[in-house]
Structure formats: C-alpha cells, structure tokens
Scaffold this active site. Structure first.
Site, PDB file in Angstrom:
ATOM      1  N   ASP A 117       0.159  39.601  24.240  1.00 23.02           N
ATOM      2  CA  ASP A 117      -1.164  39.774  24.888  1.00 23.02           C
ATOM      3  C   ASP A 117      -1.133  39.515  26.365  1.00 23.02           C
ATOM      4  O   ASP A 117      -2.042  39.348  26.959  1.00 23.02           O
ATOM      5  CB  ASP A 117      -1.877  38.369  24.309  1.00 23.02           C
ATOM      6  N   HIS A 147      20.026  47.206  27.117  1.00 19.74           N
ATOM      7  CA  HIS A 147      20.725  45.732  26.750  1.00 19.74           C
ATOM      8  C   HIS A 147      19.666  44.651  26.885  1.00 19.74           C
ATOM      9  O   HIS A 147      19.685  43.727  26.579  1.00 19.74           O
ATOM     10  CB  HIS A 147      21.944  45.722  27.540  1.00 19.74           C
ATOM     11  N   ASP A 164      23.367  25.101  43.450  1.00 18.96           N
ATOM     12  CA  ASP A 164      23.121  24.187  44.265  1.00 18.96           C
ATOM     13  C   ASP A 164      21.833  23.243  43.493  1.00 18.96           C
ATOM     14  O   ASP A 164      20.963  22.936  44.379  1.00 18.96           O
ATOM     15  CB  ASP A 164      22.443  24.512  45.634  1.00 18.96           C
ATOM     16  N   HIS A 186      27.251  33.123  24.563  1.00 20.90           N
ATOM     17  CA  HIS A 186      26.695  34.437  24.707  1.00 20.90           C
ATOM     18  C   HIS A 186      25.501  34.170  25.782  1.00 20.90           C
ATOM     19  O   HIS A 186      25.034  35.392  26.371  1.00 20.90           O
ATOM     20  CB  HIS A 186      26.001  35.063  23.552  1.00 20.90           C
TER      21      HIS A 186
END
Length: 475
Positions: free
Chosen positions: A226, A219, A400, A393
């Site tokens: 490079d 997933h 914090d 999605h």
C-alpha cells in the site's frame, strides 16, 4: 602445402591481438587483465565467454526508460519539497550531510525523515509479519525477490497474495529469471491463475533484447504494501535452509514505515517499468506520507543502469569518514583495489575494522576468491572472523554506532558492477545500536583468524585461491 594447424595458429594470434584493443575499452584494468588472461590461454573459449559475459553495458532502450523515470522522480520531489519540508530535510550533523549528499548524487533519491524501522533476523518471524501485512493490504502489494522458491515459505506468501487478489488488491510479483526459475514454472503459474501478476526479470534466452550479457541479475529483495509498509534486506523468499539439509542461512531484513517507503516504491516501479513497459503512476502508489517515527533513512539503488558503481563509491567514502570502528558482514568479500585501500587507510588512521564472513561457503569459486583476499585483509590489520553457525548471508555495515547500511549487496565486484541491488542507509543511533547487537551475536558464533593460522593452510588450497583471485574481476 596448406596446413590447418598453421591457419588456426594465425587466427588465434589475430584474435589475441584484436582483443588487446577491444577488452580494455571503458573497463577497469583488473577486469581487462582477467579477460585477456582467459583469451590468451584459449582464444576460442575466451572470446565465446566474452561475448556471453564480457559486456555489462545496458541497451539504449533500457537506459532511456531509466532516464524517463528519474525525470518523473525529480518532478515529484519538487512537489514534495514544497509540502513536506521537515520530512525532506531532517536535522543532521555536518559529517552526515556530506554522506547524504553523496548518496543522493549517486542514487538520485533524497534522505527522508520520520520513519519507523524494525530489524528482523529470524526467517519464520519475518514471513509471519509479511503474511500478516499482506493480509491487511487494501490497495496493492509489490514484491521483488532474486530467489522466490516453491517451498513452505514461498507457498505461504503465495497464498497470502492470492487471498489479497481475491479482495481486489492489485498484486505484482517480479522475480529474477535465474534465481526464481523453478518457481516460475510451478508456483508462478498458480499465482497467475489467481489474478496475481507475475513477471520474470532479466529473462535468460538466446534472443533476448533487453540485456547485453546473460549473467546480469536483479539481486534485490523488496516488498511494498500500500505504499506505506516496506521490507528489504538480505532475505530471499525461501526457507532458511535454501533447500539444504546441512546448512542454515542467517539473514537480516528491515521492516520500514514512513516517507522513505515512497523512494523504495520508486525502485520497484523502475524495475517493473524496465521489464513490462508499464509505468505505475497512479496516485495510490505514492500516498501522502506520514511521519511515524524519528529515523532518517535513504535508499541507494545500484546497477548497470547507473553511470558509476553506486554502492562501491558510497562504501569507500564512508570508510574514509569512519572515526572509531567499523563492522562489516557479508557472505562474499571480493573487493576491488579502492575498497581494499579504504579499509587499509581506515586501520592506519586508528579505526578498528571487523570483517565477518562465513567459515563455509555455498559457492566454490566465489568462496575461494573470498579466501584469496584473507591474506590482504589480515596484513592490513583488519580483525577477520569466520562465522560458524550456518551461512552468514546478512549484508551489513555499522560505522561509529551512528550510521548503518543494510541491504542486498555483497562486498564483491559482481554486486558492485553487475547486479541490480538496493541498500538502505540509516542515520540514526538507535538503529545503529540495534544492528551492532546483531553483529555482536555474529561475533559470538565466529572464530578469529590470524595471519599465522592462515599461512599454515595446504599449498594446493593456496594455489586454487590465487587462481580464483586472478579471475575475481570476472566472477
């Protein structure tokens, strides 16, 4: 007199009793109970499903390759430690050190300083940058996506890969067998004909040797140019509509330059090695890194090749360490008991927890399972928000205004235990504040949900959601 019905009855009870010993072995109680529930209702169908989907342990051959890769990484790290001490050990607060050490023990990859990070939300903008970076590539391009579609976006990236290959740049494309199945038969063939190496991850078939169950998926979303520029996040290589006319996906990806790109390269090299047997060890795949920014970052890979559920463990620990507020965004929220307890404990300690999920889901069962946990979330004191401007999605966490997580993993049992995922951890106030700006935008396009509102939903929906909750451990 012989009776087929009596024989079937006896066999079904033998199956039920046998599976009482088989299913709970090395399995979470919630998962075991879900599987036993299915098997007790229908032994024949249940056992067949268990054979196909019940075992998420990887074959020994794949585990040996993972161990070999980690030994190589450890050797490189020792060399790196001697030559780049400032990059390997950036200055952190004591509270962050414990988090960093946990992530390193889980994923076996260190924190690295000196990085430059840019967050990109808009799909068109993202792939404009991707195409420009591929067009500037000099040595290699490594691309890994769960979904790679043969659409406008996919073809734009494909043509950039072909242009790079024509210049002598080595281009490797690794895509998931299920998520990119249509593309493999069309655009994938076209790319291979133009010297772009295309590989299918976790092939689905009757006679597979490399996997133990058919729904273990890669997933991850990862692009490396490079060994110096990398992208990762929640965007797949697909149009923002995902081929739908009535919905737009809202994603978030990070573009990264700096030393941590080398650890992102390790993840790609590992996945490529698992699928092809080719270990990419040439020096130009790991160029000497330069400090190009001030962000301390860490890669946390997860998947069945690790002995524990890496991201789940890390997320639970981070929630216990939160002091003021936490914001979480995910398209699917199907938590296990430890994650729910960590969220509830954070609220009880006075931490403000905001959870943002889509109002509308693209998958019926997982959507129902997510809604089945709304009652628990609201009862725990979490501020629950339903995103209305498309399908949210993005998989993000901010804690914090100091620490932020962005990656491919949903907050569900499947992503924690079954999928190969990758998440980036940033220990930087500026990155956390930028992420919070995006999260505030999500909140502006969301509707708050209260316990009273949720209790008024139709009884038939409650019944269906409760059913999917019982099965959530195997979804």
């Amino acid at each position: 007199m012989f009776s087929w019905s009596v024989l079937i009855y006896i066999v079904e009870w033998l199956v039920r009793l046998t599976m009482l010993f088989v299913v709970p072995h090395r399995r979470q109680p919630s998962s075991a109970m879900a599987w036993l529930l299915i098997i007790f209702f229908s032994p024949t169908i249940g056992v067949l499903l268990y054979i196909l989907f019940g075992n998420y342990r990887l074959p020994k051959r794949r585990m040996r390759r993972h161990a070999r890769l980690m030994r190589m990484v450890m050797r490189l790290r020792e060399q790196f430690k001697a030559t780049q001490p400032d990059i390997l050990f950036p200055v952190l607060t004591p509270a962050h050190r414990a988090t960093v050490e946990l992530a390193e023990r889980l994923g076996q990859l260190p924190i690295l300083g000196g990085n430059a990070v840019e967050l990109i939300e808009d799909t068109q903008t993202l792939f404009d940058r991707v195409v420009a970076d591929i067009d500037a590539a000099k040595n290699h391009v490594h691309l890994l996506f769960y979904i790679y579609a043969d659409d406008v976006t996919g073809r734009r990236v494909g043509e950039a890969l072909i242009r790079a290959a024509s210049r002598g740049v080595k281009c490797r494309v690794l895509v998931d067998s299920v998520g990119a199945r249509p593309m493999l038969k069309t655009l994938g063939v076209h790319l291979a004909q133009h010297d772009v190496e295309v590989c299918e991850a976790l092939p689905v078939g009757m006679f597979r040797r490399s996997m133990s169950r058919v729904d273990l998926r890669n997933h991850r979303k990862l692009l490396i140019i490079d060994g110096r520029i990398a992208y990762t996040g929640s965007h797949n290589c697909v149009d923002a509509s995902y081929g739908r006319k009535d919905m737009v996906w809202r994603d978030l990806t990070v573009r990264i330059m700096g030393p941590v790109v080398l650890d992102m390269q390790v993840v790609f090299v590992g996945d490529w090695y698992f699928e092809t047997g080719e270990l990419l060890t040439r020096r130009h795949y790991a160029p000497t890194p330069d400090a190009v920014g001030e962000v301390a970052a860490q890669v946390l890979p997860s998947g069945p090749n690790y002995p524990t559920e890496n991201y789940q463990r890390f997320l639970v620990a981070a929630l216990y360490g939160a002091q003021r507020h936490v914001v979480m965004t995910t398209p699917y929220f199907v938590p296990d008991a430890p994650l729910m307890q960590a969220i509830e404990t954070a609220v009880l300690r006075g931490v403000t927890v905001d959870l943002i999920v889509p109002q509308r889901f693209d998958q019926i069962m997982v959507g129902a399972a997510t809604r089945a946990y709304f009652e628990d979330v609201l009862a725990a004191g979490v501020h629950l928000h339903l995103y209305t401007d498309g399908l949210l999605h993005a998989k993000t966490v901010s804690i914090d205004d100091e620490v932020s997580f962005i990656g491919s993993s949903n907050f569900d049992i499947r992503s924690f235990a079954l999928n190969f995922e990758m998440n980036m951890l940033f220990y930087d106030v500026a990155v956390a504040q930028t992420l919070r700006q995006y999260q505030r935008q999500y909140l502006q396009h969301s509707l708050p949900l209260t316990e009273t509102q949720w209790a008024e939903r139709p009884l038939i929906r409650q019944w269906f959601e409760n059913l999917t909750k019982l099965l959530s451990a195997v979804l």
